[in-house]
Design an enzyme around this catalytic site. Structure first.
Site, short mmCIF file in Angstrom:
data_model
loop_
_atom_site.label_atom_id
_atom_site.label_comp_id
_atom_site.label_asym_id
_atom_site.label_seq_id
_atom_site.Cartn_x
_atom_site.Cartn_y
_atom_site.Cartn_z
N GLY A 1 -88.66 89.99 -24.40
CA GLY A 1 -88.04 88.73 -23.98
C GLY A 1 -88.09 88.56 -22.47
CD GLN B 1 -78.55 88.27 -28.32
OE1 GLN B 1 -78.36 88.39 -29.54
NE2 GLN B 1 -78.70 89.32 -27.53
N GLY C 1 -88.55 90.70 -30.44
CA GLY C 1 -88.61 91.24 -31.80
C GLY C 1 -87.43 92.10 -32.19
CG HIS C 2 -85.21 94.75 -29.35
ND1 HIS C 2 -83.96 95.21 -29.06
CD2 HIS C 2 -85.63 94.06 -28.29
CE1 HIS C 2 -83.64 94.81 -27.84
NE2 HIS C 2 -84.64 94.11 -27.35
CB CYS D 1 -66.99 101.57 -16.57
SG CYS D 1 -65.99 101.74 -15.09
#
Lengths: 302, 406
Positions: B76, B183, B204-205, B329
């Protein structure tokens, strides 16, 4: 996720001395809500001996902030206030078998809370000079503020100098862009500008030294090779000059040196000597990697 | 192996499990189907045909008019960079970009760099629910703007932006429009041929294909300059030998995403809603962030006040539950999530946001286990917090505990 030591995890999952100490006579509050870390340290100090009888913490923060707070209370219990003040943030990190560099500020917060609590006990006004800055160098946990201050205080102008004075950028090089930006900004304050090329070490050039002719260059290159050959020959190897093309020096490794696993190291050493002898940068390359001479162009078909 | 063999995975906006059917589809392209798709021989030709099929599968999921509008990239981020930089190169006289303050770093970091190079970037703000002001957007559109780049769905809150309407407005003003839909693709129906969107990025992921494969949708006739030059792959629009196995996998994943689209909108949404309602009912002082009326069906971003997100994640992880946090954090920066800050979420809550992002592989039982697990974790951390008293937040916490520096 961060790579936390077993000890950090242990102190996070089972924190010691959590909560405020009953009948505390010293409190230290430090932290930054905007940064997501805040610590209130409470101490019960024996007025007769100034010994810390009990210590407790309340922490708003991440895993390492909680673990650092827990570690701090364990370290200081039983110490006198003067002894406790000797505890450094590194001691807290060491107690936990280390913290990720990005998390070292958690140990700093612990030390500051301790200083604040001692000051509170003694009726002194405690002011920290801690200024939060973005972490620039993750290898050595150096923040922006420290780099800025060091550049100003020492009149630094190159990345290399920043590395030497602060260690920032001395590791993986990923922050060099960030260091250059800080240099650019700080130098700009006094009307100077940062010259990126200055980031590399200039080769030593003797003043007034005349430029070498081609023959002189080749002679010096050969002299360097001759100086290393006896060592190589002792190990049943050798090296010979094949060609010089601008800054590329092509050599052939012979005997035991040909195919030796350490050949690259040998070439590196030779290159270093050559750069020194010539006063200019050259690259020493195995002759096998030399580009093939181009075939003469064939006449275009009619 | 099931999705839950190693625990409960509620971090699908970070990455998804590769669907078993997708793995099966891609495996031959590591072994017998190893040819280079650019080669003329049968080894290459067979792979070339598979790529062609994958291109059509992606086209179908996106509702693109032509399969030639699909350009395979590595991720992306590469697609985003290609789109924005191409727009600037083809219109050198246009020196402005419009984006939003809540974009993914793939766009924000590039824009920050472009600002240093002399471009003007307009960052559209969001309101407390993460929504954009379209009037403000309209006022920024001009002949000086090279490209608008706005995400379709926010990765932290799931809030959907009205990109179709925004693309029409950009088109009317003669401005190129790009959307980072990483997304949104696979979670909401998309029909690009009915929109004015010029470019779209996907990864893709995020939809059960492997990592290392992305797509840039490039509407036909959009002026374009490649980011990577070299060979003639992807019609010269993205040089570099194609990641054949991953492309085949993405094609299969797109097929499956279409198949599961309704499931995503009904079953996954119902699981998400149950999770949210269960947590809100069980934990005092927590709330859902983002536009709850208009967001991805799988995403719940919940702010647990007076505690910090990473600490929650570590305790969840100990129980085998994976989620995510936009807190300071976890990101390596000291600042809390730029999305939470942009929405004006107070620091006491912004640091304690946890994103639960579900997928079709999650179950009702997992949701119930998380609803059970979270309340004691929050209570445990609040007991440690200086902002929490015996049974609730201290009064005016920021005043009660004034940090020595801020």
């Amino acid at each position: 996720m961060w790579e936390y030591s077993e000890k950090v995890q242990e102190h996070f999952f089972s924190p010691r001395n959590a909560g405020a100490v009953k009948d505390a006579n010293a409190t230290g509050e430090v932290g930054s809500l905007s940064c997501g870390d805040a610590l209130r340290l409470t101490l019960k100090v024996d007025p007769a001996t100034e010994t810390i009888l009990d210590a407790g913490f309340q922490t708003f923060g991440c895993g390492s902030a909680i673990a650092s707070s827990s570690a701090l209370t364990e370290i200081i219990k039983g110490l006198t206030l003067d002894q406790a003040l000797q505890v450094s943030n590194q001691d807290i990190a060491d107690y936990l078998d280390g913290l990720p560099p990005e998390k070292m500020h958690c140990s700093v917060m612990g030390r500051e809370a301790l200083q604040a609590a001692v000051a509170n006990y003694r009726g002194e006004e405690w002011k920290d000079d801690h200024e939060e800055g973005a972490l620039v160098c993750k290898c050595f946990a150096v923040d922006e503020k420290l780099i800025e201050n060091t550049i100003r205080a020492n009149g630094l102008s190159t990345v290399e100098e920043v590395v030497n004075y602060t260690k920032a950028g001395g590791g993986c090089s990923a922050c060099h862009e960030g260091v250059e930006e800080i240099l650019n900004r700080v130098l700009g304050e006094s009307g100077k500008s940062f010259a990126p090329a200055a980031g590399t070490t200039p080769l030593p050039v003797q003043a007034g030294r005349p430029r070498l002719t081609t023959v002189e260059r080749i002679r010096r290159i050969e002299a360097v090779l001759d100086s290393v050959r006896p060592t190589l020959q002792r190990d049943h190897g050798d090296v010979e000059l094949v060609d010089v093309d601008g800054r590329q020096v092509y050599v052939k490794m012979r005997g035991a040196c040909a195919g030796c696993q350490m050949a690259a190291v040998t070439l590196e050493g030779i290159q270093e000597r050559m750069v020194e002898a010539l006063g200019e940068f050259v690259r020493v390359i195995p002759a096998e990697a030399r580009p093939r001479p181009q075939e003469p162009e064939l006449a275009a078909c009619a | 192996m099931t999705a839950t063999a190693q625990g409960i995975y509620f971090d699908n906006n970070a990455t998804t499990m590769v669907a078993p059917e997708v793995v099966e589809a891609m495996l031959p392209y590591f072994t017998e189907q190893f040819g280079n798709p650019s080669s003329i021989h049968q080894f290459g030709n067979r792979v070339g045909q598979a790529l062609k099929q994958a291109r059509v599968q992606v086209q179908t999921l996106l509702g693109a008019e032509h399969d030639s509008e699909i350009v395979f990239t590595s991720c992306g981020t590469e697609s985003d960079s290609t789109a924005i930089l191409s727009a600037l190169r083809v219109q050198p006289e246009r020196r402005e970009i419009i984006t939003t303050v809540v974009e993914h770093p793939a766009v924000l970091a590039l824009c920050e760099q472009l600002e240093k190079e002399g471009y003007t970037v307009h960052y559209l703000p969001v309101d407390g629910r993460g929504r954009l002001d379209l009037d403000a957007y309209g006022r920024l559109l001009s002949e000086r703007v090279a490209i608008v780049s706005v995400m379709w769905a926010n990765n932290e809150t799931g809030t959907l932006f009205p990109v179709e309407r925004m693309a029409e407005m950009a088109k009317a003003a003669g401005v190129l429009f790009h959307t980072d839909a990483v997304q949104a693709v696979g979670k909401v129906p998309i029909d690009l041929k009915r929109t004015a969107i010029d470019m779209l990025s996907l990864s893709g992921h995020k939809l059960h294909a492997p990592k290392g494969i992305g797509v840039l949708y490039l509407r036909r006739n959009t002026r374009f300059r490649p980011l990577l030059r070299g060979g003639h792959q992807e019609r010269g629009r993205r040089a570099g030998t194609e990641n054949s196995a991953a492309i085949v996998a993405l094609g299969k994943a797109c097929d499956m995403a279409l198949e599961y689209m309704e499931h995503e909108q009904t079953s996954v949404r119902a699981l998400r809603d149950r999770l949210e309602q269960g947590l809100i009912a069980a934990v005092p002082h927590c709330f859902v962030t983002g536009d709850t009326d208009n967001r991805l069906p799988n995403t719940a971003n919940i702010a647990f006040e007076y505690i910090e997100g990473e600490a929650i994640l570590l305790l969840l992880n100990k129980l085998g539950i994976a989620a995510s946090s936009g807190s300071a954090c976890t990101s390596g920066s000291l600042e809390p999530s730029h999305v939470m800050r942009a929405m004006g979420i107070p620091y006491t809550a912004a640091h304690g946001t946890i994103r639960f992002s579900l997928s079709r592989y999650n179950t009702a039982e997992e949701v119930e286990r998380v609803i059970e697990a979270v309340p004691p974790i929050v209570a445990q951390l609040r007991k440690l917090s200086p902002y929490w008293g015996v049974d609730g937040p201290v009064e005016e916490p920021e005043k009660a505990f004034a940090p020595a520096y801020a």
